[in-house]
Scaffold this motif. Structure first.
Motif, PDB file in Angstrom:
ATOM      1  N   THR A 149     -11.778  -1.532  -1.814  1.00 44.71           N
ATOM      2  CA  THR A 149     -10.785  -2.588  -2.051  1.00 44.71           C
ATOM      3  C   THR A 149      -9.542  -2.370  -1.207  1.00 44.71           C
ATOM      4  O   THR A 149      -8.970  -3.323  -0.658  1.00 44.71           O
ATOM      5  N   ALA A 150      -9.114  -1.117  -1.081  1.00 46.06           N
ATOM      6  CA  ALA A 150      -7.930  -0.799  -0.281  1.00 46.06           C
ATOM      7  C   ALA A 150      -8.137  -1.198   1.175  1.00 46.06           C
ATOM      8  O   ALA A 150      -7.213  -1.706   1.831  1.00 46.06           O
ATOM      9  N   GLU A 180      -7.935  -5.075   1.367  1.00 45.28           N
ATOM     10  CA  GLU A 180      -6.625  -5.644   1.064  1.00 45.28           C
ATOM     11  C   GLU A 180      -5.494  -5.001   1.855  1.00 45.28           C
ATOM     12  O   GLU A 180      -4.326  -5.348   1.671  1.00 45.28           O
ATOM     13  N   GLN A 230      -4.367  -1.760   1.843  1.00 47.87           N
ATOM     14  CA  GLN A 230      -3.537  -0.877   1.027  1.00 47.87           C
ATOM     15  C   GLN A 230      -3.853   0.583   1.344  1.00 47.87           C
ATOM     16  O   GLN A 230      -4.890   0.909   1.930  1.00 47.87           O
ATOM     17  N   SER A 231      -2.961   1.467   0.931  1.00 47.18           N
ATOM     18  CA  SER A 231      -3.190   2.908   1.050  1.00 47.18           C
ATOM     19  C   SER A 231      -3.272   3.514  -0.335  1.00 47.18           C
ATOM     20  O   SER A 231      -2.766   2.951  -1.315  1.00 47.18           O
ATOM     21  N   LEU A 232      -3.926   4.670  -0.434  1.00 49.36           N
ATOM     22  CA  LEU A 232      -4.051   5.329  -1.736  1.00 49.36           C
ATOM     23  C   LEU A 232      -4.078   6.838  -1.555  1.00 49.36           C
ATOM     24  O   LEU A 232      -4.341   7.356  -0.468  1.00 49.36           O
ATOM     25  N   GLN A 254      -9.771   1.988   8.351  1.00 46.16           N
ATOM     26  CA  GLN A 254      -9.306   2.897   7.303  1.00 46.16           C
ATOM     27  C   GLN A 254      -9.297   4.317   7.854  1.00 46.16           C
ATOM     28  O   GLN A 254     -10.209   4.729   8.575  1.00 46.16           O
ATOM     29  N   ASP A 274       0.639   4.270  10.893  1.00 43.45           N
ATOM     30  CA  ASP A 274       1.027   2.920  10.457  1.00 43.45           C
ATOM     31  C   ASP A 274       0.799   1.887  11.555  1.00 43.45           C
ATOM     32  O   ASP A 274       0.519   0.715  11.268  1.00 43.45           O
ATOM     33  N   SER A 300      -4.540   0.860   6.173  1.00 37.09           N
ATOM     34  CA  SER A 300      -5.144   1.510   5.004  1.00 37.09           C
ATOM     35  C   SER A 300      -5.344   2.989   5.280  1.00 37.09           C
ATOM     36  O   SER A 300      -6.151   3.365   6.130  1.00 37.09           O
ATOM     37  N   VAL A 352       2.044   5.108  -3.253  1.00 35.12           N
ATOM     38  CA  VAL A 352       0.757   4.448  -3.016  1.00 35.12           C
ATOM     39  C   VAL A 352      -0.026   4.432  -4.325  1.00 35.12           C
ATOM     40  O   VAL A 352       0.360   5.063  -5.324  1.00 35.12           O
ATOM     41  N   GLN A 353      -1.142   3.712  -4.331  1.00 39.81           N
ATOM     42  CA  GLN A 353      -2.024   3.726  -5.490  1.00 39.81           C
ATOM     43  C   GLN A 353      -2.646   5.112  -5.635  1.00 39.81           C
ATOM     44  O   GLN A 353      -3.026   5.734  -4.651  1.00 39.81           O
TER      45      GLN A 353
END
Length: 636
Positions: free
Chosen positions: A60-61, A64, A66-68, A177, A197, A202, A224-225
């Motif tokens: 999902t990251a 979308e 996103q980073s985690l 990613q 970045d 991601s 981050v998540q």
């Protein structure tokens, strides 16, 4: 079926992927929680619910942007999860690029130029393990090309690449990613994040926690998540889990008890290791580097055994210039005789108990307390008649040089390497760094042993005046600890002497020495050293020092922790693969490198002097195994 696998990463992993299991957990009542080597290593990758959530989270990251952060306990398969996640996009997507970054190049790929080759500890080996034609349908692999740091899918125009951690990581790339392995151990993490970045939207940071790291700060600030993968989520380890409010996570099981208490291994885990490697506690065990209970328990046992009381306390005494002048405790007064230390003129150096120092010339040096404490009996050498420590063993000296002359002192520890025991401590603020170098060489000569005593010291700052200037250049003592130029212990092609420290290395080395105490791998006899080790902490700004620095009117030794730093270098010697001093060839290589720095000493003359001294000593002791061009015995 393949279309379903492309849509569902969990389905893809459970249908197509494999993992390599090294160990199993026993569940039988008498051995519940025992870890044993696995009989069947190759296994289908059958995920647990916690792993399913992480796979879906990474997928999902990526979609979308996103980073985690994946906060893990050790040995829970987190690295495997990142490799199969990248593999899913590599085999089912189009125009997808994935990047793996780790703190060392050899942790990414080492000899992995095709599937199932190279180092199994690397990330690319794990990827290649699942790109083997024995595990995946051939039609999935016909357009795949595998090399050491790049895997290409020419049909789908997908890539998987790998890089070590540098501030230029990912520069110029377009990445779907990026996976950063062991992120908490990467000092430049913030700079690497900024570099990436521009290449990807991601990032997945994977790591155990490490106190004071950028990774910890990212997690604490929830930048981050965050996903957790802990031992309590592992159905094989936590097969009999139950509620236990006395543990940090409020959960216990047979495996956790056995692992932390050392039930089956007799190696109890340190509290800090439990906090960081198992329970993912961002604050570790607090600011202190070693648990106080460990030191207190060891000290109590050592007192019961009678280890902490020195056998001798006193000073080294020098026969000035080797010519029979009045003896002195001031090493500077050795004068021109210093050069003859290369020939190991140990008759010019002897020990006097503190109570017997009356009449010895002091040259104005204060003698309120003895500088040298010994936990070793002194024996009469049958050849020379000298009173010295046992000569049928091997010694090492570890040093934290001090500014001296009334300010912070220097500290030296002497070790019996064969018996794995501390046998001496020298500490004084009365001597300059150069004089401390003379005393260190004098200690090495006087202690003697089967091979020349290995010397290791902290080279930062005044360590240069102590070490290279005095110990090596002036006195010619070449049985020294060699560090690799890239700070990797496995690299033996090194010409750098001593230990170059920073706050992170200090903290790590103190923790390593604590592990050795906990596991009975060293006999520590100095109560002052134990007290100082117990007091060592890491401050909010990352500095390593003693907690007593906040107490007024304490000695500089107690404030700066120099005795603790000298002591923990023993752990460095034990992790270094070269404990047998230096061969003549290694010495020659080092001297050539030093000559390139305009060192005036000539290699041939030094090598000859060393060989002659060793040959004379071997002959005097009746040993015939000395061969010119190498040492006569290994230090084991």
């Amino acid at each position: 079926m393949f279309e379903q696998a492309a849509e569902s990463i969990v389905f893809f992993v459970n249908l197509f992927c494999w993992t390599f299991a090294k160990r199993d957990i026993l569940t039988e009542p008498d051995v519940a929680g025992m870890v044993v080597n696995s009989k069947f290593n190759r296994r289908p990758f059958l995920t647990w619910p916690a792993q399913d959530a992480i796979l879906i989270g990474m997928h999902t990251a990526e979609l979308e942007g996103q980073s985690l952060a994946l906060v893990k306990s050790r040995d829970e398969g987190a690295s495997w999860l990142t490799t199969v996640k990248a593999l899913h996009g590599f085999l089912t997507g189009r125009g997808a690029n994935y990047l793996f970054v780790s703190r060392r190049q050899e942790e990414v790929s080492k000899g992995n130029n095709k599937p199932n080759t190279g180092d199994p500890k690397t990330l690319f080996w794990k990827i290649g393990y699942n790109l083997d034609k024995r595990r995946l349908p051939p039609w999935l692999l016909e357009h795949v090309k595998f090399s050491s740091f790049l895997i290409q899918n020419s049909k789908l125009l997908n890539t998987i690449s790998g890089e070590p951690t540098t501030e230029a990581a990912g520069t110029g790339s377009r990445i779907n990613q990026c996976y950063i392995d062991e992120a908490a151990r990467i000092k430049e993490l913030d700079a690497i994040e900024q570099s990436l970045d521009a290449a990807t939207i991601s990032q997945v940071h994977v790591s155990t926690v490490y106190d004071g790291s950028q990774f910890n700060r990212n997690v604490q600030q929830k930048r981050v998540q965050i996903f957790h993968l802990g031992w309590e989520n592992n159905p094989y380890k936590a097969f009999d889990r139950y509620v236990d409010e006395s543990t940090p996570l409020g959960i216990n099981c047979s495996w956790y008890k056995a692992e932390t208490l050392g039930t089956f291994t007799n190696k109890r885990m340190l509290a800090r290791s439990v906090a960081e490697n198992l329970n993912r506690q961002l604050g570790g065990t607090g600011r202190y580097l070693l648990p106080s209970q460990l030191i207190e328990n060891y000290r109590a046992d050592a007192e019961d055994m009678g280890w902490l009381e020195p056998i001798h306390t006193g000073e080294l005494v020098f026969a000035r210039d080797f010519d029979g002048d009045a003896p002195t405790i001031n090493p500077y007064r050795l004068g021109e005789g210093d050069r003859r230390l290369m020939k190991k003129e140990s008759a010019a150096i002897y020990f006097r108990d503190f109570d017997d120092l009356y009449g010895i010339e002091r040259d104005g040096l204060p003698l309120e307390h003895p500088s040298l404490k010994l936990w070793v009996p002194l024996l009469s050498d049958p050849v020379t008649g000298q009173i010295r420590p046992d000569q049928d063993t091997n010694y090492a000296i570890t040093v934290d040089p001090g500014a001296g002359v009334g300010r912070n002192p220097g500290a030296m520890r002497i070790w019996d390497l064969n018996r794995q025991a501390a046998v001496g401590t020298w500490s004084s603020a009365a001597y300059s760094p150069e004089d401390q170098g003379r005393i260190a060489v004098a200690l090495a000569i006087w202690f003697g042993g089967l091979n020349p005593a290995i010397m290791c010291w902290e080279t930062n700052g005044i360590g240069g005046a102590f070490g290279k200037k005095t110990v090596i250049d002036y006195l010619g003592w070449y049985a020294v600890f060699m560090r690799s130029t890239d700070d990797k212990l496995e690299n033996l092609d090194s010409t750098k002497v001593g230990w170059f420290s920073n706050e992170e290395k200090k903290a790590e080395l103190i923790t390593m020495y604590g592990d050795m105490i906990a596991n009975g791998e060293v006999k520590e006899c100095d109560g002052d050293a134990l007290d100082e080790l117990k007091s060592m902490l890491r401050t909010e700004d990352g500095s390593v020092c003693s907690d007593l620095m906040a107490i007024e009117k304490k000695s500089d030794r107690m404030v700066h922790g120099d005795l603790a730093i000298a002591t923990c270098q023993y752990a460095l010697l034990c992790t270094e693969t070269r404990l047998d001093g230096l061969s003549v060839e290694q010495r020659l290589q080092m001297i050539k490198a030093m000559e390139a720095e305009e060192n005036p000493m000539t290699p041939a003359g030094i090598i000859r002097a060393i060989e002659d001294a060793d040959a004379e000593r071997a002959q005097a002791r009746g040993r015939s195994e000395f061969i010119r061009g190498g040492w006569g015995s290994d230090l084991t």
